[in-house]
Scaffold this motif. Structure first.
Motif, PDB file in Angstrom:
ATOM      1  N   PRO A 554       0.835  -1.215   0.000  1.00 47.91           N
ATOM      2  CA  PRO A 554       0.000   0.000   0.000  1.00 47.91           C
ATOM      3  C   PRO A 554       0.863   1.256   0.000  1.00 47.91           C
ATOM      4  CG  PRO A 554      -0.759  -1.577   1.653  1.00 47.91           C
ATOM      5  CD  PRO A 554       0.565  -2.076   1.155  1.00 47.91           C
ATOM      6  N   GLU A 555       0.312   2.327  -0.544  1.00 45.46           N
ATOM      7  CA  GLU A 555       1.031   3.600  -0.578  1.00 45.46           C
ATOM      8  C   GLU A 555       1.280   4.110   0.843  1.00 45.46           C
ATOM      9  OE1 GLU A 555      -0.162   6.115  -4.335  1.00 45.46           O
ATOM     10  OE2 GLU A 555      -1.962   5.366  -3.345  1.00 45.46           O
ATOM     11  N   PRO A 556       2.359   4.874   1.047  1.00 48.70           N
ATOM     12  CA  PRO A 556       2.660   5.379   2.399  1.00 48.70           C
ATOM     13  C   PRO A 556       1.520   6.205   2.989  1.00 48.70           C
ATOM     14  CG  PRO A 556       4.531   5.698   0.926  1.00 48.70           C
ATOM     15  CD  PRO A 556       3.394   5.245   0.070  1.00 48.70           C
ATOM     16  N   ASP A 557       0.874   7.015   2.151  1.00 48.96           N
ATOM     17  CA  ASP A 557      -0.232   7.849   2.626  1.00 48.96           C
ATOM     18  C   ASP A 557      -1.417   7.647   1.692  1.00 48.96           C
ATOM     19  OD1 ASP A 557      -2.011   9.701   3.534  1.00 48.96           O
ATOM     20  OD2 ASP A 557      -0.649  11.422   3.413  1.00 48.96           O
ATOM     21  N   SER A 601       6.707  -0.948  -7.541  1.00 50.52           N
ATOM     22  CA  SER A 601       5.615   0.029  -7.539  1.00 50.52           C
ATOM     23  C   SER A 601       4.733  -0.196  -6.317  1.00 50.52           C
ATOM     24  CB  SER A 601       4.774  -0.107  -8.809  1.00 50.52           C
ATOM     25  OG  SER A 601       4.059  -1.330  -8.795  1.00 50.52           O
ATOM     26  N   TYR A 602       3.876   0.784  -6.052  1.00 53.92           N
ATOM     27  CA  TYR A 602       2.898   0.639  -4.983  1.00 53.92           C
ATOM     28  C   TYR A 602       1.613   0.025  -5.554  1.00 53.92           C
ATOM     29  CZ  TYR A 602       5.823   3.591  -1.999  1.00 53.92           C
ATOM     30  OH  TYR A 602       6.849   4.087  -1.247  1.00 53.92           O
ATOM     31  N   GLN A 603       0.778  -0.445  -4.651  1.00 56.29           N
ATOM     32  CA  GLN A 603      -0.471  -1.096  -5.028  1.00 56.29           C
ATOM     33  C   GLN A 603      -1.332  -0.172  -5.894  1.00 56.29           C
ATOM     34  OE1 GLN A 603      -3.244  -1.992  -1.788  1.00 56.29           O
ATOM     35  NE2 GLN A 603      -3.284  -4.105  -2.498  1.00 56.29           N
ATOM     36  N   ASN A 604      -1.802  -0.740  -7.026  1.00 56.42           N
ATOM     37  CA  ASN A 604      -2.727  -0.070  -7.950  1.00 56.42           C
ATOM     38  C   ASN A 604      -2.094   1.047  -8.765  1.00 56.42           C
ATOM     39  OD1 ASN A 604      -4.924  -1.714  -7.253  1.00 56.42           O
ATOM     40  ND2 ASN A 604      -5.409  -0.420  -5.491  1.00 56.42           N
ATOM     41  N   GLN A 605      -0.778   1.252  -8.662  1.00 60.77           N
ATOM     42  CA  GLN A 605      -0.125   2.148  -9.612  1.00 60.77           C
ATOM     43  C   GLN A 605      -0.009   1.443 -10.958  1.00 60.77           C
ATOM     44  OE1 GLN A 605       3.660   3.092  -7.751  1.00 60.77           O
ATOM     45  NE2 GLN A 605       2.957   5.139  -7.218  1.00 60.77           N
ATOM     46  N   VAL A 606      -0.007   2.208 -12.041  1.00 61.58           N
ATOM     47  CA  VAL A 606       0.196   1.663 -13.380  1.00 61.58           C
ATOM     48  C   VAL A 606       1.491   2.248 -13.924  1.00 61.58           C
ATOM     49  CG1 VAL A 606      -0.744   1.438 -15.697  1.00 61.58           C
ATOM     50  CG2 VAL A 606      -2.279   1.434 -13.728  1.00 61.58           C
ATOM     51  N   VAL A 607       2.404   1.369 -14.366  1.00 65.28           N
ATOM     52  CA  VAL A 607       3.734   1.805 -14.767  1.00 65.28           C
ATOM     53  C   VAL A 607       4.029   1.318 -16.183  1.00 65.28           C
ATOM     54  CG1 VAL A 607       6.188   1.827 -14.186  1.00 65.28           C
ATOM     55  CG2 VAL A 607       4.472   1.650 -12.362  1.00 65.28           C
TER      56      VAL A 607
END
Length: 782
Positions: A554-557, A601-607
């Motif tokens: 998960p993202e930090p924030d 990458s973080y969860q649900n990011q698209v790269v």
């Protein structure tokens, strides 16, 4: 019952968390001589009283009495065998019976009380309730939970085990804390099967029961397990393991459809392949992509456009074909959010290693992906003609592709040219292809009209004047047509001295200089030989595509989605063949041999990732990141790949005046060498050209310094040779190295010294000390 026996029972029950031992400490003294079992204390003819007394005596004393049985099942090791309530009732009944049994003066009126006490003892012993029940199968022990049955008179115990029972679904057994055992029967009619959590898996249940009895509760145990391996779908390189899950209705029941979906990044184009590969080797075909909805929005970020494909409403019946050709129909719904940042940018970069061993990188600003036809770069100095040049695409977006010829064409004047083909898709989805010829010219050799006393009489190649000879033109180029050898001979005028000086060598190119002197005036002439060559290890190197090594953290924030990535690094296999991810700990972005650039990458990011060579073994990767709130960030990371070949910077040998230096060791960097004339001698380094390393030789009177630079530009080795006069007439070495007395400089193309010999031959073509025109000495074949 003796006081000792009473105390033993009390301790046993207390150990079972029934009552503390003090509960029976004040029991009346055992009056054995006056007990009802003593014949002289009662009327022997009173059979009713005798029977009641005998029954009570049996319950308290007999080896197979009810109380004795309960005692034997009590566990003295501290475990709870029976519930506290049932054991308390047994102790109370025991105490009442004990008082009657020890009563003085038993009379007929006591018969009913004695019979009632005996009956109560039997009832309470029979009603002893086991504290806990468990079922053990394999490595799992499950503690069952109990509840009153529908009649309220007994108890029902139930529980689960989370695997298929061992012994091929044979019966299970419930074990009580007092050691009691109850066999449970597998009721096959209650077995169930349902789609598992993922395609390729099936959920199973099996039920095991035992009906309640007068003294034992009933049992129901359910075994639950999932059978089969999960099968995933490869939707793209960015999403190689998409889940296929069964759809369920609001009540959690399967609908018969499977869902295939996830967030994914597209490399280029629109999504909608004719077939999708599955992880078990089968193929999914027959999809209907007509329900895809396309939208394009401008978010004002680094890239102007973003294309989103949403197929959550699309569904159809597709076909799965396994490796053996067997086909299965599957109802499937596509729930995809496929996103890509539109970016059709493309650049070209020219890289080379100059004569000083330094990596040079020049952006090709004249390149335009929308243009056909020739593009001519700015002229480089003539002195750079002998370098090895690479034209590479850089910063190429996901909607563009640039292909450059591996081997450039070489014209007779040293000019290089490459064919470049660019294909890209514009914002409207239209494809464009353009082809151009990129030419790299060089400045003409400089004419020098000063220092005319040092004007060379001529340069001969294979006995003929070199093409374009002009005594005031100092630099010349030979473009080899094949593997043919050359003889290069400087022709001195009267009174001149000619000394071979700096040499720069690389894959397919060698530049040799001669210093001509007379009357204090000097000129430096050069000849550069260019040969087509097989691609070097550096030119052949092509790393695998980068991979995402996370995507689940998960993202930090979560309240402030980010376009930053968790980390950058590389993947590499360990000694057991397992792929490991190692993040870059510092600004040192080097990747060891066998490693490939990767990121987290973080969860649900698209790269989306694109990469290309910028120089030598250095690659530049551009990562376009779409955050969960649809913002776009672009990151650029330069990495340098290390391999044994392209990180090598060493000589394998060296020749002075055409003779090998005996005792040469690549790991030794300084030598003393004796030659016939320290002011006029030839030097020929020997090295492995296939690696892509470059070699530069600088000569002065009494010293030659050879600098070797690896293809990746990170390793550099300097060899120093202190040259002195050898005793005449024999050329010999000092303690640190001698020159072999046999062997000639031969230019056999294909060996490590092939191109080198082509130019260095002329170094020895001048006999040291000759000062009369026309005495060129012997020629050396190159």
């Amino acid at each position: 019952m003796t006081p000792t026996m009473k105390k033993t029972l009390a301790v046993a029950l207390a150990a079972a968390s029934v009552l503390p031992a003090t509960a029976m400490a004040d029991t009346p003294k055992d009056n054995t001589n006056q007990s009802c079992s003593t014949p002289d204390s009662i009327d022997a003819g009173n059979t009713t009283l005798s029977a009641a007394c005998s029954t009570l005596d049996t319950l308290l004393h007999s080896q197979d009495s009810t109380v004795k049985t309960v005692y034997d099942k009590a566990k003295p090791d501290g475990q709870i065998a029976y519930t506290a309530d049932s054991a308390r009732k047994l102790v109370e009944a025991y105490n009442r019976a004990e008082l009657l049994w020890q009563k003085t003066g038993i009379a007929t009126d006591d018969v009913d009380d004695m019979n009632k006490a005996a009956s109560d003892l039997k009832v309470q012993a029979a009603n002893m309730t086991v504290a806990t029940w468990t079922v053990t199968d394999g490595d799992q022990t499950s503690t069952l939970t109990g509840a009153p049955d529908s009649g309220g008179t007994g108890r029902e115990y139930s529980g689960t085990i989370n695997h298929m029972p061992t012994d091929d679904l044979h019966d299970l057994q419930a074990v009580g804390s007092d050691g009691s055992k109850v066999n449970l029967t597998h009721v096959t009619a209650h077995d169930t099967q349902a789609p598992g959590p993922y395609y390729g898996q099936t959920d199973h249940t099996a039920t095991y029961v035992a009906a309640p009895t007068v003294n034992l509760p009933g049992f129901t145990v359910t075994a639950k397990w999932t059978e089969g391996d999960q099968v995933t779908a490869k939707l793209s390189d960015a999403l190689p393991k998409a889940n296929i899950t069964p759809e369920k209705d609001e009540k959690g029941n399967p609908t018969g459809y499977y869902l295939l979906g996830g967030n994914m990044a597209l490399d280029k184009g629109d999504y909608g392949p004719a077939s999708i590969s599955l992880s078990d080797g089968s193929t999914l075909t027959g999809m209907d992509w007509s329900a895809i909805q396309y939208t394009t929005t401008d978010d004002g970020s680094y890239v102007a456009q973003r294309t989103t494909i949403n197929t959550d409403k699309g569904e159809n019946q597709a076909t799965i074909t396994n490796k053996d050709g067997k086909q299965t129909q599957i109802k499937i719904k596509f729930n995809l959010k496929a996103t890509r940042a539109w970016n059709a940018s493309a650049k070209l970069t020219l890289t080379y290693t100059d004569k000083d061993g330094k990596l040079q990188s020049i952006p090709v600003t004249e390149y335009d992906k929308d243009k056909d036809g020739p593009v001519t770069l700015g002229k480089l100095p003539y002195s750079e003609m002998g370098d090895a040049f690479t034209l590479s695409p850089t910063d190429v977006g996901p909607d563009a592709e640039v292909k450059v010829d591996d081997r450039p064409a070489v014209a007779s004047d040293g000019t290089r040219s490459w064919k470049v083909t660019t294909t890209y898709t514009d914002e409207e989805g239209l494809s464009h292809t353009h082809t151009m010829q990129v030419t790299l010219p060089f400045k003409q050799p400089a004419r020098q009209v000063t220092n005319t006393d040092a004007r060379l009489a001529g340069l001969l190649v294979n006995g003929q004047p070199i093409a374009g000879w002009d005594a005031d033109t100092l630099d010349y180029t030979i473009v080899a047509k094949g593997d043919e050898p050359y003889k290069v001979s400087p022709q001195a005028a009267d009174g001149q001295t000619v000394a071979a000086s700096d040499v720069t060598q690389g894959a397919g190119t060698t530049r040799q200089e001669w210093t001509v002197s007379k009357n204090g005036q000097t000129r430096v002439y050069s000849v550069t030989v260019i040969r087509k060559h097989e691609p070097t290890a550096a030119e052949r190197f092509d790393p695998a595509d980068p991979t995402d090594r996370d995507g689940k953290t998960p993202e930090p924030d979560p309240h402030h989605p980010t376009t930053d990535l968790k980390s950058y690094g590389y993947t590499i296999k360990d000694k057991d063949g397992n792929t490991q991810y190692k993040s870059f700990a510092t600004d040192d972005h080097t990747i060891p041999e066998g490693g490939v650039f990767a990121y987290q990458s973080y969860q649900n990011q698209v790269v989306a990732v694109k990469g290309g060579r910028v120089s030598g073994m250095t690659w530049r990767y551009t990562l376009t990141v779409l955050s969960t709130d649809n913002h776009v960030g672009v990151h650029t990371v330069d990495v340098t790949y290390l391999t044994a070949a392209t990180h090598k910077a060493e000589l394998t040998g060296i020749r002075f005046d055409g003779k090998d230096l005996n005792g040469f060791d690549p790991a030794r960097h300084e030598y003393a060498v004796q030659v016939s004339d320290p002011a006029r001698y030839t030097v020929m380094p020997v090295f492995d050209q296939s690696t892509g390393m470059t070699v530069s030789t600088h000569k002065t009177d009494g010293k030659a310094v050879v600098t070797v630079t690896s293809a990746d530009g990170l390793a550099k080795t300097v060899y120093t040779f202190n040259v002195s006069q050898a005793p005449l007439p024999i050329l010999s070495g000092t303690q640190t190295g001698t020159l072999a007395q046999t062997g000639t400089v031969a230019g056999a193309i294909g060996v490590a010294v092939a191109v080198l010999a082509a130019v260095l031959a002329g170094c020895a073509a001048w006999l040291a000390g000759r000062r009369r025109k026309g005495e060129g000495g012997k020629d050396i074949v190159a």
